[in-house]
Design a protein around this motif. Structure first.
Motif, PDB file in Angstrom:
ATOM      1  N   MET A 260       0.828  -1.200   0.000  1.00 56.18           N
ATOM      2  CA  MET A 260       0.000   0.000   0.000  1.00 56.18           C
ATOM      3  C   MET A 260       0.868   1.258   0.000  1.00 56.18           C
ATOM      4  SD  MET A 260      -2.953  -1.553   0.198  1.00 56.18           S
ATOM      5  CE  MET A 260      -4.205  -0.395   0.741  1.00 56.18           C
ATOM      6  N   PHE A 261       0.367   2.300  -0.658  1.00 56.87           N
ATOM      7  CA  PHE A 261       1.071   3.576  -0.733  1.00 56.87           C
ATOM      8  C   PHE A 261       0.307   4.638   0.041  1.00 56.87           C
ATOM      9  CE2 PHE A 261       1.115   7.735  -2.862  1.00 56.87           C
ATOM     10  CZ  PHE A 261       2.427   8.090  -2.637  1.00 56.87           C
ATOM     11  N   ILE A 262       1.044   5.407   0.853  1.00 54.50           N
ATOM     12  CA  ILE A 262       0.468   6.536   1.576  1.00 54.50           C
ATOM     13  C   ILE A 262       1.195   7.788   1.104  1.00 54.50           C
ATOM     14  CG2 ILE A 262      -0.161   7.444   3.846  1.00 54.50           C
ATOM     15  CD1 ILE A 262       0.567   4.707   4.999  1.00 54.50           C
ATOM     16  N   PRO A 263       0.479   8.772   0.560  1.00 56.03           N
ATOM     17  CA  PRO A 263       1.151   9.961   0.019  1.00 56.03           C
ATOM     18  C   PRO A 263       2.075  10.659   1.006  1.00 56.03           C
ATOM     19  CG  PRO A 263      -1.137   9.924  -0.667  1.00 56.03           C
ATOM     20  CD  PRO A 263      -0.971   8.800   0.312  1.00 56.03           C
ATOM     21  N   GLN A 264       1.742  10.615   2.304  1.00 54.18           N
ATOM     22  CA  GLN A 264       2.575  11.316   3.282  1.00 54.18           C
ATOM     23  C   GLN A 264       3.866  10.573   3.601  1.00 54.18           C
ATOM     24  OE1 GLN A 264      -0.647  10.476   3.552  1.00 54.18           O
ATOM     25  NE2 GLN A 264      -1.755  11.792   4.968  1.00 54.18           N
ATOM     26  N   GLU A 265       3.984   9.321   3.154  1.00 51.98           N
ATOM     27  CA  GLU A 265       5.107   8.478   3.537  1.00 51.98           C
ATOM     28  C   GLU A 265       5.911   8.057   2.315  1.00 51.98           C
ATOM     29  OE1 GLU A 265       5.939   7.110   6.835  1.00 51.98           O
ATOM     30  OE2 GLU A 265       4.809   8.925   7.270  1.00 51.98           O
ATOM     31  N   LEU A 266       7.236   7.929   2.500  1.00 48.28           N
ATOM     32  CA  LEU A 266       8.088   7.449   1.419  1.00 48.28           C
ATOM     33  C   LEU A 266       8.065   5.927   1.322  1.00 48.28           C
ATOM     34  CD1 LEU A 266      11.209   9.766   1.874  1.00 48.28           C
ATOM     35  CD2 LEU A 266       9.393   9.962   0.173  1.00 48.28           C
ATOM     36  N   SER A 267       7.903   5.248   2.462  1.00 49.07           N
ATOM     37  CA  SER A 267       7.923   3.785   2.487  1.00 49.07           C
ATOM     38  C   SER A 267       6.505   3.236   2.434  1.00 49.07           C
ATOM     39  CB  SER A 267       8.613   3.279   3.757  1.00 49.07           C
ATOM     40  OG  SER A 267       9.941   3.743   3.823  1.00 49.07           O
ATOM     41  N   PRO A 268       6.313   2.099   1.763  1.00 50.69           N
ATOM     42  CA  PRO A 268       4.971   1.507   1.701  1.00 50.69           C
ATOM     43  C   PRO A 268       4.589   0.839   3.011  1.00 50.69           C
ATOM     44  CG  PRO A 268       6.550   0.093   0.594  1.00 50.69           C
ATOM     45  CD  PRO A 268       7.302   1.326   0.992  1.00 50.69           C
ATOM     46  N   ARG A 269       3.353   0.398   3.096  1.00 54.06           N
ATOM     47  CA  ARG A 269       2.862  -0.408   4.205  1.00 54.06           C
ATOM     48  C   ARG A 269       2.269  -1.685   3.622  1.00 54.06           C
ATOM     49  NH1 ARG A 269       5.173   3.428   5.972  1.00 54.06           N
ATOM     50  NH2 ARG A 269       4.696   4.625   7.865  1.00 54.06           N
ATOM     51  N   TYR A 270       2.121  -2.700   4.455  1.00 54.08           N
ATOM     52  CA  TYR A 270       1.670  -4.004   3.971  1.00 54.08           C
ATOM     53  C   TYR A 270       0.475  -4.485   4.784  1.00 54.08           C
ATOM     54  CZ  TYR A 270       6.108  -3.920   1.537  1.00 54.08           C
ATOM     55  OH  TYR A 270       7.150  -3.552   0.722  1.00 54.08           O
ATOM     56  N   VAL A 271      -0.585  -4.873   4.084  1.00 54.73           N
ATOM     57  CA  VAL A 271      -1.775  -5.415   4.729  1.00 54.73           C
ATOM     58  C   VAL A 271      -2.065  -6.788   4.127  1.00 54.73           C
ATOM     59  CG1 VAL A 271      -2.714  -3.092   5.045  1.00 54.73           C
ATOM     60  CG2 VAL A 271      -3.450  -4.457   3.089  1.00 54.73           C
ATOM     61  N   VAL A 272      -2.784  -7.601   4.876  1.00 55.93           N
ATOM     62  CA  VAL A 272      -3.209  -8.909   4.372  1.00 55.93           C
ATOM     63  C   VAL A 272      -4.658  -8.812   3.922  1.00 55.93           C
ATOM     64  CG1 VAL A 272      -3.728 -11.291   5.010  1.00 55.93           C
ATOM     65  CG2 VAL A 272      -1.588 -10.251   5.746  1.00 55.93           C
ATOM     66  N   LEU A 273      -4.908  -9.187   2.687  1.00 55.24           N
ATOM     67  CA  LEU A 273      -6.272  -9.277   2.179  1.00 55.24           C
ATOM     68  C   LEU A 273      -6.753 -10.703   2.424  1.00 55.24           C
ATOM     69  CD1 LEU A 273      -8.581  -7.860   0.602  1.00 55.24           C
ATOM     70  CD2 LEU A 273      -7.595  -8.849  -1.481  1.00 55.24           C
ATOM     71  N   ALA A 274      -7.694 -10.857   3.365  1.00 57.92           N
ATOM     72  CA  ALA A 274      -8.143 -12.186   3.778  1.00 57.92           C
ATOM     73  C   ALA A 274      -9.441 -12.606   3.108  1.00 57.92           C
ATOM     74  CB  ALA A 274      -8.317 -12.228   5.302  1.00 57.92           C
ATOM     75  N   ARG A 275     -10.316 -11.656   2.793  1.00 53.69           N
ATOM     76  CA  ARG A 275     -11.596 -11.944   2.150  1.00 53.69           C
ATOM     77  C   ARG A 275     -11.824 -10.914   1.055  1.00 53.69           C
ATOM     78  NH1 ARG A 275     -10.776 -15.743   4.704  1.00 53.69           N
ATOM     79  NH2 ARG A 275     -11.999 -16.750   6.350  1.00 53.69           N
ATOM     80  N   LEU A 276     -12.577 -11.317   0.035  1.00 56.75           N
ATOM     81  CA  LEU A 276     -12.836 -10.408  -1.078  1.00 56.75           C
ATOM     82  C   LEU A 276     -14.207 -10.707  -1.658  1.00 56.75           C
ATOM     83  CD1 LEU A 276     -11.642  -8.200  -2.942  1.00 56.75           C
ATOM     84  CD2 LEU A 276     -10.743 -10.035  -4.390  1.00 56.75           C
ATOM     85  N   ASN A 277     -15.093  -9.695  -1.636  1.00 61.30           N
ATOM     86  CA  ASN A 277     -16.379  -9.849  -2.311  1.00 61.30           C
ATOM     87  C   ASN A 277     -16.517  -8.759  -3.364  1.00 61.30           C
ATOM     88  OD1 ASN A 277     -17.335  -7.482  -0.987  1.00 61.30           O
ATOM     89  ND2 ASN A 277     -17.906  -8.702   0.810  1.00 61.30           N
TER      90      ASN A 277
END
Length: 588
Positions: free
Chosen positions: A450-467
């Motif tokens: 994931m990208f956050i405009p205020q940050e230079l480094s990305p972040r990581y999330v787990v996508l567990a479900r998707l509808n």
């Protein structure tokens, strides 16, 4: 004079030799990732691995480091001068493996190599062949190298081949007559030059290794100048730094090495054209030239606008039925192509995402739907900012493994490479550049970058479900959150990491002409999905290939009829008998 130069600064040896020395290898983030891909390719024993990079980016040093780091069960041969005939190459390979060769024809030499590889395999050995400067290989010789990959048992390849070369190697492999070799490449990696931060760390890394007791360093302005001239190419950095140290010794200048010494060294080894203090030739513009230039610029702008408008009009009428999973870097076609995706996503996100402070004002002017959307964006931003880069990467790795029923102790260092972490858990990691439709096709939980405009480094999330409208994400130790897909899409860089298990230990690529129990398993799986109507013959025939193509078509995969890693992982996710967590909500 060299001895005095070393003793003057207290070095055990010269820190900036241009000859490859694994001891001095600086493991930048991209070098660590390259090693992970190489180790993966070697341990999977599936096919060819290709490493490319510009001259002097450290390809040879990387491969020598890899060979030095191999365990006792792995032995390697390195061919440094591939500008050979087919016979000469085979003789060189046999000689480097220590084979006492008496053969003179291609068949005799290959038979000797095959016997040797079989004997070593019975002893539990894993044999690796590294061919450096592979862009110099003649196509006929490359075809001979491809034939070596046919040396195999019923279950696995007897030799793993790594091709190392300059960017021209990619063009060479793309030639029509080499398509069979190109299709057997299971991992590709392109080494880019170092960035400025990495250049600074690289220089200090080599100085520290060579130093005996005293600390030697360059002034920050001097290192900045080295980066500007060398453009992050390690070999050129070595040449400049070596000459700078010699110049400092001659001038009686100790540490730190100043910029003026470096500038003099640059003039000596590269030439005055790289002295940035020199003046550029002046150019005078007459009114007539200015008028012509303005007219040309105006016409170019009008032409660009017309082309842009037409392109947008054309794109608006496009309706693709399938969304193909975009190849990832470890196994993808061209890293330079893939790199455009994060840049595009960053640009889009920078334009569309508002800061939390500005969101209330925007929400007040919009509809209720827009207000809900803005609130969801603000919540997601706050959630992502609650952890830094390392913490989010570590927690994402743990959360994804937990979905597979695994709860190992994972360190920050282990989370640096999702590939090696997956391997340590008897799993595999595949990297996708795709969209939500592509993730639905894989039907496996994954890590999103994931990208956050205020940050230079990305972040990581787990996508567990998707509808159809929302996705359930796990982030650090927070409760699972259902987030709108249109909001997730604004922050997601289109990069995803999927962990999966190869339950049947299927060979890297099943293709037309293969036979055996693994093909019978494939036929049974396709039959259970209603895609194959034939007998479980164990023969990968035309009917089997057609069934594979049907499966790839409905899964949005590349239609090549080959059961490679992506086809396998999606096949496992679709076969109900395998205990895997699924994005559609089915439990493990």
């Amino acid at each position: 004079m060299t001895v005095v130069y070393e003793s003057f600064f207290g070095f055990k040896e010269k820190p900036f030799n241009i000859t490859p020395d694994p001891k001095y290898l600086y493991l930048s983030e991209q070098h660590q990732e390259a090693i992970a891909h190489l180790l993966y390719g070697i341990q999977e024993r599936g096919g060819f691995v290709v490493v490319t990079g510009e001259i002097g980016t450290g390809k040879t040093t990387l491969c020598r480091y890899l060979i030095n780091e191999m365990d006792d069960r792995t032995e390697g041969a390195v061919i440094l001068n591939p500008n050979l005939s087919e016979i000469e190459l085979l003789k060189s390979i046999n000689q480097d493996f220590g084979i006492i060769s008496v053969g003179q024809t291609k068949k005799e030499l290959i038979d000797e190599l095959n016997r040797f590889l079989l004997e070593e395999r019975l002893r539990g050995k894993n044999m690796v062949l590294v061919i450096d400067e592979a862009q110099n290989l003649h196509p006929a010789v490359l075809e001979q190298v491809r034939m070596l990959s046919n040396l195999e048992t019923e279950k696995e390849k007897l030799i793993q081949i790594i091709l190392v070369g300059q960017p021209q190697l990619k063009k060479l492999l793309a030639r029509p007559e080499l398509r069979q070799l190109d299709q057997r490449i299971t991992a590709r990696y392109h080494l880019n030059p170092l960035n400025r931060k990495e250049t600074f760390e690289y220089i200090q890394h080599r100085l520290d290794i060579a130093a005996d007791d005293e600390k030697v360093f360059f002034e920050p302005a001097a290192m900045k100048y080295i980066y500007k001239v060398a453009n992050g190419i390690p070999r050129l950095i070595n040449v400049i730094c070596d000459r700078s140290l010699l110049g400092a010794f001659a001038a009686g200048q100790g540490s730190p090495i100043p910029k003026k010494i470096v500038k003099q060294a640059v003039r000596e080894v590269i030439g005055r054209r790289h002295s940035f203090g020199s003046k550029l030739p002046s150019i005078s513009f007459s009114p007539r030239i200015f008028s012509y230039a303005f007219t040309l610029a105006f016409l170019a702008l009008v032409g660009w606008y017309a082309f842009r408008t037409f392109s947008i009009y054309e794109a608006s009428g496009t309706n693709s039925k399938y969304t193909e999973l975009i190849p990832d870097l470890p196994f993808g076609e061209d890293p330079t192509t893939a790199s455009s995706f994060p840049e595009k996503r960053v640009a889009e996100a920078s334009q569309n995402v508002e800061s939390p402070a500005s969101q209330p004002a925007a929400a007040n002017t919009g509809s209720t739907e827009e207000k809900i959307r803005q609130e969801s964006k603000a919540e997601l931003i706050n959630l992502l900012l609650s952890k830094d880069y390392e913490a989010s990467r570590l927690s994402a790795a743990k959360n994804l493994l937990a979905l597979w029923g695994k709860y190992p102790e994972v360190t920050v260092e282990q989370a640096d490479s999702f590939y090696l972490l997956a391997m340590s858990q008897q799993m595999r990691c595949s990297e996708f550049w795709t969209n939500f439709d592509g993730l639905r096709s894989s039907n496996l939980p994954c890590i999103l970058e994931m990208f956050i405009p205020q940050e230079l480094s990305p972040r990581y999330v787990v996508l567990a479900r998707l509808n159809s409208t929302t996705g359930q994400i796990f982030y650090a130790d927070a409760e699972p959150a259902d987030v709108r897909l249109d909001v997730l899409d604004e922050f997601w860089l289109r990069r995803a990491f999927v962990f999966w298990r190869d339950f049947e230990q299927v060979k890297e690529n099943l293709r037309f002409g293969d036979s055996g129990s693994q093909v019978a398993w494939l036929q049974g799986g396709l039959q259970s999905l209603g895609l194959y109507q034939g007998q479980l013959s164990g023969e990968f025939d035309e009917q089997t290939e057609e069934a594979v193509l049907k499966f790839q078509r409905q899964s949005g995969l590349l239609l090549d009829g080959i059961v490679g890693p992506r086809t396998k992982l999606i096949l496992y996710a679709n076969l109900k008998q395998y205990p895997v967590p699924r994005l559609n909500g089915e439990s493990i």
